[in-house]
Design a protein around this motif. Structure first.
Motif, short mmCIF file in Angstrom:
data_model
loop_
_atom_site.label_atom_id
_atom_site.label_comp_id
_atom_site.label_asym_id
_atom_site.label_seq_id
_atom_site.Cartn_x
_atom_site.Cartn_y
_atom_site.Cartn_z
N LEU A 85 0.99 -1.15 -0.16
CA LEU A 85 0.01 -0.12 -0.01
C LEU A 85 0.83 1.32 0.05
O LEU A 85 0.50 2.28 -0.74
CB LEU A 85 -0.70 0.03 1.27
N ASP A 86 1.90 1.45 0.86
CA ASP A 86 2.62 2.58 0.97
C ASP A 86 3.79 2.64 -0.01
O ASP A 86 4.16 3.82 -0.24
CB ASP A 86 3.32 2.49 2.17
N LEU A 122 -4.30 12.20 -5.09
CA LEU A 122 -5.43 11.78 -4.18
C LEU A 122 -5.47 10.29 -4.26
O LEU A 122 -5.78 9.56 -3.01
CB LEU A 122 -6.60 12.33 -4.90
N ALA A 123 -5.04 9.49 -5.12
CA ALA A 123 -5.10 8.02 -5.21
C ALA A 123 -3.80 7.60 -4.24
O ALA A 123 -4.00 6.75 -3.52
CB ALA A 123 -4.56 7.60 -6.74
N ARG A 124 -2.77 8.25 -4.27
CA ARG A 124 -1.59 7.85 -3.38
C ARG A 124 -2.01 7.98 -1.97
O ARG A 124 -1.66 7.34 -0.98
CB ARG A 124 -0.33 8.76 -3.61
N LEU A 125 -2.73 9.19 -1.66
CA LEU A 125 -3.25 9.51 -0.24
C LEU A 125 -4.28 8.50 0.07
O LEU A 125 -4.07 8.04 1.22
CB LEU A 125 -4.08 11.10 -0.52
N ILE A 126 -5.06 8.06 -0.81
CA ILE A 126 -6.05 6.77 -0.38
C ILE A 126 -5.13 5.70 0.18
O ILE A 126 -5.56 5.13 1.08
CB ILE A 126 -6.98 6.55 -1.46
N CYS A 127 -4.03 5.25 -0.48
CA CYS A 127 -3.36 4.38 -0.13
C CYS A 127 -2.56 4.37 1.42
O CYS A 127 -2.76 3.80 1.98
CB CYS A 127 -2.17 3.94 -1.21
N HIS A 128 -2.09 5.64 1.29
CA HIS A 128 -1.43 5.82 2.90
C HIS A 128 -2.40 6.16 3.79
O HIS A 128 -2.23 5.60 5.01
CB HIS A 128 -0.61 7.18 2.53
N LEU A 130 -5.30 4.43 4.09
CA LEU A 130 -5.71 2.83 4.42
C LEU A 130 -4.74 2.25 5.23
O LEU A 130 -4.78 1.63 6.11
CB LEU A 130 -6.02 2.32 3.29
N SER A 131 -3.49 2.52 4.74
CA SER A 131 -2.16 1.97 5.50
C SER A 131 -2.42 2.39 6.92
O SER A 131 -2.23 1.67 8.21
CB SER A 131 -1.00 2.22 4.71
N GLY A 132 -2.57 3.87 7.09
CA GLY A 132 -2.58 4.47 8.35
C GLY A 132 -3.58 3.73 9.39
O GLY A 132 -3.29 3.44 10.34
N VAL A 133 -4.79 3.92 8.88
CA VAL A 133 -5.76 3.10 9.56
C VAL A 133 -5.69 1.64 10.03
O VAL A 133 -5.99 1.18 11.12
CB VAL A 133 -7.13 3.36 8.91
N ILE A 134 -5.28 1.10 9.08
CA ILE A 134 -5.02 -0.44 9.23
C ILE A 134 -4.02 -0.67 10.12
O ILE A 134 -3.83 -1.52 11.27
CB ILE A 134 -5.12 -1.24 7.94
N PHE A 135 -2.80 -0.20 9.73
CA PHE A 135 -1.47 -0.62 10.64
C PHE A 135 -0.93 0.32 11.23
O PHE A 135 -0.22 -0.20 12.23
CB PHE A 135 -0.50 -0.87 9.54
N PHE A 136 -1.40 1.51 11.62
CA PHE A 136 -0.89 2.53 12.58
C PHE A 136 -1.67 3.23 13.30
O PHE A 136 -1.69 4.20 13.86
CB PHE A 136 0.19 3.41 11.80
N LYS A 137 -2.90 2.44 13.44
CA LYS A 137 -3.96 3.01 14.34
C LYS A 137 -3.50 3.38 15.94
O LYS A 137 -4.08 4.25 16.11
CB LYS A 137 -5.06 2.08 14.50
N GLU A 138 -2.47 2.69 16.40
CA GLU A 138 -2.07 3.09 17.80
C GLU A 138 -1.43 4.45 17.82
O GLU A 138 -1.35 4.68 18.91
CB GLU A 138 -1.18 1.87 18.12
N TYR A 139 -1.26 5.13 16.80
CA TYR A 139 -0.45 6.24 16.66
C TYR A 139 -1.48 7.37 16.94
O TYR A 139 -1.13 8.76 16.95
CB TYR A 139 0.22 6.68 15.60
#
Length: 186
Positions: A85-86, A122-128, A130-139
């Motif tokens: 994703l990133d 915008l498409a790049r933002l969507i990928c980042h 999604l990655s943030g919500v799925i994998f970096f939620k603890e931040y």
């Protein structure tokens, strides 16, 4: 007339140059965010230029290759899906700027640069995001929605990157559009 799927020596050469330029520009960090995002000296510029010269498909390939190189030479990998994703997907989707390749060749306005770059970023933002919500939620700060935080976090550096990209591509426009082969030969 060439088949659209064929890569000419010129395209391959320009793609390699764009990869190298993106890598160098990406290493010049103007500002770095706490969890890896950064404002660079314009790493997206060569990738978007390539997409606007040769179209979406070829732009996606060169962008994805850049994402793989960037990931291998310093990317933060925490999970295989996050890595995809990133890096290759996020940078590959910058190739969507190629939707405006024909208009980029024909006009002298900033419109195709703005529209193509906006769609790609915008498409790049969507990928980042999604990655943030799925994998970096603890931040996510206490009491804040993880979607809002991820959009704000990623949008903050990508907005500046977008402005840098559009401004520089527009300033280089006359140089970039000279000597372009016809789109149907791509």
């Amino acid at each position: 007339m060439e088949n659209n799927k064929n890569w000419t020596t010129r395209m391959l050469t320009e793609g390699a140059i764009c990869l190298a330029l993106s890598f160098v520009l990406g290493r010049i960090k103007l500002f770095t965010m706490p969890q890896e995002g950064s404002v660079t000296a314009g790493q997206m510029i060569p990738l978007i230029i390539f997409a606007m010269r040769y179209g979406t498909g070829k732009g996606f390939v060169v962008g994805a290759l850049y994402g793989i190189i960037d990931m291998m030479l310093g990317g933060g990998i925490y999970h295989p899906v996050q890595a995809i994703l990133d890096y290759p997907l996020a940078f590959g989707l910058l190739g969507l700027a190629g939707i405006y390749a024909e208009e980029f060749q024909k006009t002298k306005s900033i419109a195709p640069v703005l529209k193509g770059s906006a769609i790609g970023v915008l498409a790049r933002l969507i990928c980042h995001v999604l990655s943030g919500v799925i994998f970096f939620k603890e931040y996510t700060p206490e009491g804040m929605n993880s979607w809002v935080y991820s959009i704000t976090y990623n949008g903050s550096f990508l907005a500046v990157e977008f402005i840098i990209t559009v401004l520089i591509i527009y300033l280089l426009r006359n140089f970039l559009t000279r000597d372009l082969p016809k789109l149907e030969n791509r």
